[in-house]
Motif scaffolding. Sequence first.
Motif, PDB file in Angstrom:
ATOM      1  N   GLN A 103     -15.480  -3.051  14.139  1.00  0.00           N
ATOM      2  CA  GLN A 103     -16.367  -3.013  12.970  1.00  0.00           C
ATOM      3  C   GLN A 103     -15.561  -2.782  11.694  1.00  0.00           C
ATOM      4  OE1 GLN A 103     -19.923  -3.409  13.000  1.00  0.00           O
ATOM      5  NE2 GLN A 103     -19.353  -4.149  15.020  1.00  0.00           N
ATOM      6  N   PHE A 104     -14.631  -1.835  11.768  1.00  0.00           N
ATOM      7  CA  PHE A 104     -13.809  -1.482  10.611  1.00  0.00           C
ATOM      8  C   PHE A 104     -12.980  -2.685  10.155  1.00  0.00           C
ATOM      9  CE2 PHE A 104     -10.314   0.419   8.265  1.00  0.00           C
ATOM     10  CZ  PHE A 104     -10.931   1.442   7.563  1.00  0.00           C
ATOM     11  N   SER A 105     -12.300  -3.328  11.095  1.00  0.00           N
ATOM     12  CA  SER A 105     -11.450  -4.485  10.760  1.00  0.00           C
ATOM     13  C   SER A 105     -12.262  -5.625  10.164  1.00  0.00           C
ATOM     14  CB  SER A 105     -10.722  -4.984  12.010  1.00  0.00           C
ATOM     15  OG  SER A 105      -9.847  -4.002  12.484  1.00  0.00           O
ATOM     16  N   GLU A 106     -13.430  -5.848  10.722  1.00  0.00           N
ATOM     17  CA  GLU A 106     -14.292  -6.930  10.247  1.00  0.00           C
ATOM     18  C   GLU A 106     -14.711  -6.704   8.791  1.00  0.00           C
ATOM     19  OE1 GLU A 106     -18.853  -8.161  11.096  1.00  0.00           O
ATOM     20  OE2 GLU A 106     -17.624  -7.866  12.892  1.00  0.00           O
ATOM     21  N   VAL A 107     -15.074  -5.481   8.460  1.00  0.00           N
ATOM     22  CA  VAL A 107     -15.567  -5.176   7.119  1.00  0.00           C
ATOM     23  C   VAL A 107     -14.435  -4.955   6.121  1.00  0.00           C
ATOM     24  CG1 VAL A 107     -16.861  -3.474   5.753  1.00  0.00           C
ATOM     25  CG2 VAL A 107     -17.751  -4.231   7.964  1.00  0.00           C
ATOM     26  N   GLN A 108     -13.407  -4.229   6.529  1.00  0.00           N
ATOM     27  CA  GLN A 108     -12.338  -3.829   5.615  1.00  0.00           C
ATOM     28  C   GLN A 108     -11.189  -4.835   5.517  1.00  0.00           C
ATOM     29  OE1 GLN A 108     -14.222  -1.158   4.041  1.00  0.00           O
ATOM     30  NE2 GLN A 108     -12.109  -0.875   3.532  1.00  0.00           N
ATOM     31  N   GLY A 109     -11.045  -5.672   6.514  1.00  0.00           N
ATOM     32  CA  GLY A 109      -9.933  -6.623   6.500  1.00  0.00           C
ATOM     33  C   GLY A 109      -8.599  -5.984   6.843  1.00  0.00           C
ATOM     34  N   THR A 110      -8.640  -4.792   7.377  1.00  0.00           N
ATOM     35  CA  THR A 110      -7.437  -4.079   7.830  1.00  0.00           C
ATOM     36  C   THR A 110      -7.836  -3.221   9.017  1.00  0.00           C
ATOM     37  OG1 THR A 110      -5.579  -2.675   7.133  1.00  0.00           O
ATOM     38  CG2 THR A 110      -7.744  -2.070   6.301  1.00  0.00           C
ATOM     39  N   THR A 111      -6.856  -2.734   9.737  1.00  0.00           N
ATOM     40  CA  THR A 111      -7.166  -1.913  10.904  1.00  0.00           C
ATOM     41  C   THR A 111      -7.319  -0.449  10.512  1.00  0.00           C
ATOM     42  OG1 THR A 111      -4.844  -1.450  11.398  1.00  0.00           O
ATOM     43  CG2 THR A 111      -5.803  -3.456  12.382  1.00  0.00           C
ATOM     44  N   ILE A 112      -7.956   0.293  11.388  1.00  0.00           N
ATOM     45  CA  ILE A 112      -8.063   1.745  11.179  1.00  0.00           C
ATOM     46  C   ILE A 112      -6.660   2.342  11.118  1.00  0.00           C
ATOM     47  CG2 ILE A 112      -8.742   3.928  12.267  1.00  0.00           C
ATOM     48  CD1 ILE A 112     -11.280   2.540  13.285  1.00  0.00           C
ATOM     49  N   GLU A 113      -5.770   1.870  11.970  1.00  0.00           N
ATOM     50  CA  GLU A 113      -4.398   2.397  11.996  1.00  0.00           C
ATOM     51  C   GLU A 113      -3.700   2.202  10.659  1.00  0.00           C
ATOM     52  OE1 GLU A 113      -5.785   1.949  16.037  1.00  0.00           O
ATOM     53  OE2 GLU A 113      -5.727   0.482  14.430  1.00  0.00           O
ATOM     54  N   HIS A 114      -3.840   1.012  10.073  1.00  0.00           N
ATOM     55  CA  HIS A 114      -3.220   0.767   8.765  1.00  0.00           C
ATOM     56  C   HIS A 114      -3.844   1.640   7.681  1.00  0.00           C
ATOM     57  CE1 HIS A 114      -1.606  -3.112  10.465  1.00  0.00           C
ATOM     58  NE2 HIS A 114      -0.550  -2.531   9.957  1.00  0.00           N
ATOM     59  N   PHE A 115      -5.145   1.844   7.775  1.00  0.00           N
ATOM     60  CA  PHE A 115      -5.842   2.723   6.825  1.00  0.00           C
ATOM     61  C   PHE A 115      -5.306   4.153   6.947  1.00  0.00           C
ATOM     62  CE2 PHE A 115      -9.425   5.375   5.420  1.00  0.00           C
ATOM     63  CZ  PHE A 115      -9.721   4.801   4.200  1.00  0.00           C
ATOM     64  N   ILE A 116      -5.159   4.624   8.165  1.00  0.00           N
ATOM     65  CA  ILE A 116      -4.622   5.976   8.399  1.00  0.00           C
ATOM     66  C   ILE A 116      -3.198   6.081   7.865  1.00  0.00           C
ATOM     67  CG2 ILE A 116      -3.854   7.604  10.188  1.00  0.00           C
ATOM     68  CD1 ILE A 116      -6.277   6.577  11.887  1.00  0.00           C
ATOM     69  N   ILE A 117      -2.361   5.112   8.179  1.00  0.00           N
ATOM     70  CA  ILE A 117      -0.965   5.137   7.727  1.00  0.00           C
ATOM     71  C   ILE A 117      -0.899   5.147   6.201  1.00  0.00           C
ATOM     72  CG2 ILE A 117       1.171   3.780   7.614  1.00  0.00           C
ATOM     73  CD1 ILE A 117       0.507   2.926  10.573  1.00  0.00           C
ATOM     74  N   ALA A 118      -1.698   4.316   5.552  1.00  0.00           N
ATOM     75  CA  ALA A 118      -1.694   4.274   4.086  1.00  0.00           C
ATOM     76  C   ALA A 118      -2.050   5.645   3.511  1.00  0.00           C
ATOM     77  CB  ALA A 118      -2.669   3.213   3.577  1.00  0.00           C
ATOM     78  N   HIS A 119      -3.037   6.296   4.105  1.00  0.00           N
ATOM     79  CA  HIS A 119      -3.428   7.620   3.612  1.00  0.00           C
ATOM     80  C   HIS A 119      -2.386   8.683   3.938  1.00  0.00           C
ATOM     81  CE1 HIS A 119      -7.279   7.160   1.634  1.00  0.00           C
ATOM     82  NE2 HIS A 119      -7.401   6.088   2.392  1.00  0.00           N
ATOM     83  N   LYS A 120      -1.779   8.589   5.097  1.00  0.00           N
ATOM     84  CA  LYS A 120      -0.730   9.550   5.438  1.00  0.00           C
ATOM     85  C   LYS A 120       0.449   9.418   4.469  1.00  0.00           C
ATOM     86  CE  LYS A 120      -0.041  10.739   9.887  1.00  0.00           C
ATOM     87  NZ  LYS A 120       0.220  10.563  11.340  1.00  0.00           N
ATOM     88  N   VAL A 121       0.814   8.190   4.131  1.00  0.00           N
ATOM     89  CA  VAL A 121       1.917   7.968   3.198  1.00  0.00           C
ATOM     90  C   VAL A 121       1.580   8.544   1.823  1.00  0.00           C
ATOM     91  CG1 VAL A 121       3.212   6.173   1.942  1.00  0.00           C
ATOM     92  CG2 VAL A 121       2.966   6.032   4.435  1.00  0.00           C
ATOM     93  N   GLU A 122       0.350   8.348   1.353  1.00  0.00           N
ATOM     94  CA  GLU A 122      -0.046   8.941   0.063  1.00  0.00           C
ATOM     95  C   GLU A 122       0.010  10.460   0.113  1.00  0.00           C
ATOM     96  OE1 GLU A 122      -0.451   7.597  -2.981  1.00  0.00           O
ATOM     97  OE2 GLU A 122       0.224   5.818  -1.919  1.00  0.00           O
ATOM     98  N   ARG A 123      -0.410  11.034   1.231  1.00  0.00           N
ATOM     99  CA  ARG A 123      -0.358  12.495   1.389  1.00  0.00           C
ATOM    100  C   ARG A 123       1.094  12.962   1.432  1.00  0.00           C
ATOM    101  NH1 ARG A 123      -1.640  17.451   0.379  1.00  0.00           N
ATOM    102  NH2 ARG A 123      -1.994  18.776   2.166  1.00  0.00           N
TER     103      ARG A 123
END
Length: 179
Positions: A103-123
């Motif tokens: 569901q996440f990939s379909e709507v966001q165009g990215t994976t949950i894992e990539h979303f998590i990594i992007a946020h971890k890098v910002e943190r």
Amino acid sequence: MVSNRCKLAVKDELKKLGLHYIFVDLGEVEIMEKITFEKRELLKQGLLHSGLELMDDNKSIMIEKIKNIIIDMVHHTEESIKINFSDFLSEKLNHNYTYLANQFSEVQGTTIEHFIIAHKVERIKELIIYGELNVTEIAWKMGYSSVAHLSSQFKKVTGLSPSHFKQLKDKRRNPIEDI
């Protein structure tokens, strides 16, 4: 809603409309009274004016819940992240992780894992800028198995090593809403 500022904006809009809330949390609001169609539309317009959106469909609501859980864990938890995000999301949202990920990939165009990594890098950027922790401590706090793993993921996303990022005079961070 991805920040405390968003929660304040929602509370303001509810107050303007004379609506009383039980709670306003990241991505969720529980209102005490029944809301009329007219007030709902006014709330929708007020939120849009603040850069927020009132969501009606279940898929969008689920995606926002996923994002808010991840943001909360990465940006607003002080203890070390030692959980498996897929298990945590499944348990928290009462759905199979594969379903959530699709569901996440379909709507966001990215994976949950990539979303998590992007946020971890910002943190990680934030923790480096604060300068209170060294990279080893940051790796432990953010749940990385090693400094090498943190460094390689950080470099893959930013193009810089954590030590090089620390040396930059103009350290660029992205607002949570833009990640």
